[in-house]
Design a protein around this motif. Structure first.
Motif, PDB file in Angstrom:
ATOM      1  N   GLY A 119     -29.446  56.058 -32.512  1.00 36.46           N
ATOM      2  CA  GLY A 119     -28.274  56.873 -32.237  1.00 36.46           C
ATOM      3  C   GLY A 119     -28.564  58.342 -32.517  1.00 36.46           C
ATOM      4  N   HIS A 120     -27.529  59.173 -32.379  1.00 37.26           N
ATOM      5  CA  HIS A 120     -27.715  60.594 -32.668  1.00 37.26           C
ATOM      6  C   HIS A 120     -26.374  61.221 -33.048  1.00 37.26           C
ATOM      7  N   PHE A 121     -26.453  62.444 -33.508  1.00 33.22           N
ATOM      8  CA  PHE A 121     -25.267  63.243 -33.788  1.00 33.22           C
ATOM      9  C   PHE A 121     -25.179  64.351 -32.742  1.00 33.22           C
ATOM     10  N   THR A 130     -20.637  61.427 -33.993  1.00 29.45           N
ATOM     11  CA  THR A 130     -21.673  60.402 -34.052  1.00 29.45           C
ATOM     12  C   THR A 130     -21.676  59.597 -32.757  1.00 29.45           C
ATOM     13  N   LYS A 132     -23.491  56.331 -30.949  1.00 27.65           N
ATOM     14  CA  LYS A 132     -24.324  55.152 -31.201  1.00 27.65           C
ATOM     15  C   LYS A 132     -24.501  54.339 -29.922  1.00 27.65           C
ATOM     16  N   ASN A 169     -34.248  60.822 -28.857  1.00 24.29           N
ATOM     17  CA  ASN A 169     -33.807  59.774 -29.794  1.00 24.29           C
ATOM     18  C   ASN A 169     -34.639  58.507 -29.614  1.00 24.29           C
ATOM     19  N   PRO A 213     -27.883  56.739 -36.491  1.00 29.55           N
ATOM     20  CA  PRO A 213     -28.004  58.098 -35.949  1.00 29.55           C
ATOM     21  C   PRO A 213     -28.955  58.941 -36.806  1.00 29.55           C
TER      22      PRO A 213
END
Length: 411
Positions: A119-121, A130, A132, A169, A213
């Motif tokens: 995941g990432h922000f 956030t 996901k 990611n 994330p």
């Protein structure tokens, strides 16, 4: 024997304001067996000096200075210099979690995965969201072919990817990435990451997807507002990407599924870049994708992101809608024409005919619609986007795309 397990490649161009934070976050990783390759893509600012200064103080850093050739050429230059068995890409205006590499590498090794995804922000104007993946888990070759690839570009909801387009990611195996990356033409300058990710997915036999994330993606105002220089130029560039994807995925997907996925992907990209309204030169008409919202309707636009900004900018030129208000839950100090961004509490049902939620992500659209309903907004005024595949195909043909998604600039 080299102990380098991961080569982290950072393409760099005109981001001196953010570069130090990016580099520092990588040098402070809990994972130690990596090299950092900084690719200065002919940056005209102070980025080249920043790269060299860091390299003097840390022997894990390699710096490549090259003439400006674009993002794809920088990614390729970094791969050519890489010594690691695995490759991670980080954009120079973003930053990463302390355990970014450690988590990616353990995901890859524990599952013997050709591709590891997390995941990432999303950071925008100081606020962090956030994001996901919705399909976490391990996938073998059979499941990749039956569950991942048929929904990777378009998962059946307009227009949502089953696999995110981003390279940053993800952790790639170098030996597989070399089979893919160099085949992507350097003149693919729109959707470069999608070209890499989806063609790499066709080679992937083992896939690990985690919800964790780890990457901070910075959505910058100055990277969003870009005027459409020439629609035909943009169509041509999008056509290069779509034709490449069709060519590379034709051996792993049936033609009908592949064409549908690419059709919706292309349509969504044109919508965002055009600000919704698409000029059909063949019929000398505007294709309006916002169902019910007719010309001269009093409209509220929800979202100050890329799509929302393009809608405002396009409407300045066309005067198609009467935009009475521009709103966002994360409202920012932005102004396009006479419109500035306001909070969602500022609108009332009697001041507009229709409300356009400026997103092509169905999950986002649904959640924003629910928020508006809680605020008392009439749900019948919130417009839907036209997703009739037959009409989309007709539009794409009229504006100049052929059955292989190549755009005829002389159309």
């Amino acid at each position: 024997m080299s102990s380098i397990k991961i080569s982290v490649i950072v393409p760099i161009y005109r981001i001196e304001k953010y570069l130090a934070q990016c580099i520092e976050s990588l040098l402070e990783q809990s994972f130690k067996d990596f090299e950092l390759i900084l690719v200065d893509d002919g940056s005209p600012d102070n980025c080249p000096q920043i790269c060299d200064d860091y390299a003097k103080n840390d022997n894990r850093i390699k710096v490549i200075h090259k003439p400006n050739g674009g993002l794809l050429s920088a990614r390729k230059a970094g791969l050519e210099a890489a010594s690691g068995t695995h490759i991670a890409y980080v954009d120079g205006d973003d930053w990463v979690d302390h355990f970014y590499l450690d988590t990616l590498y353990k995901l890859a090794i524990a599952n013997d995965a050709d591709l590891a995804v997390t995941g990432h922000f999303r950071e925008f104007d100081g606020k962090i969201e956030t994001v996901k993946p919705k399909n976490p888990g391990f996938y073998d070759e059979t499941k990749i072919k039956s569950e991942i690839l048929p929904k990777a570009i378009y998962n059946g909801e307009f227009c949502e990817h089953g696999m995110s387009t981003y390279v940053w990611n993800k952790l790639f195996k170098k030996e597989l990435l070399e089979k893919v990356l160099y085949d992507v033409p350097n003149d693919v300058v729109m959707g470069e990451d999608a070209a890499i990710v989806y063609s790499y997915l066709a080679f992937t036999k083992r896939l690990a997807i985690s919800k964790i994330p780890l990457y901070y993606y910075r959505q910058r105002h100055d990277s969003i507002v870009k005027s459409v220089e020439n629609p035909k130029t943009e169509y041509y560039r999008l056509g290069l990407l779509m034709n490449f994807l069709k060519t590379k995925l034709s051996n792993v997907l049936d033609e009908e599924n592949l064409d549908t996925q690419i059709t919706f992907y292309l349509y969504s990209q044109i919508l965002v870049r055009s600000g919704g309204l698409i000029y059909n030169e063949k019929n000398d008409t505007w294709f309006n994708p916002f169902l019910k919202a007719e010309k001269d309707s009093k409209v509220v636009v929800y979202s100050s992101g890329s799509f929302g900004q393009h809608i405002l900018s396009t409407n300045l030129k066309t005067d198609y809608f009467k935009i009475v208000k521009w709103i966002d839950v994360d409202y920012h100090d932005l102004k396009i024409g006479k419109n500035t961004v306001n909070p969602i509490s500022s609108i009332y049902n009697d001041e507009f005919d229709y409300l356009i939620i400026a997103t092509i992500n169905p999950s986002t659209h649904k959640s924003l619609k629910e928020e508006l309903e809680l605020m008392g907004i009439n749900q019948s005024k919130i417009v839907k986007t036209n997703t009739d595949e037959a009409k989309i195909n007709s539009l794409l043909t009229d504006i100049g795309f052929d059955e292989n998604f190549i755009f005829n600039q002389n159309n």
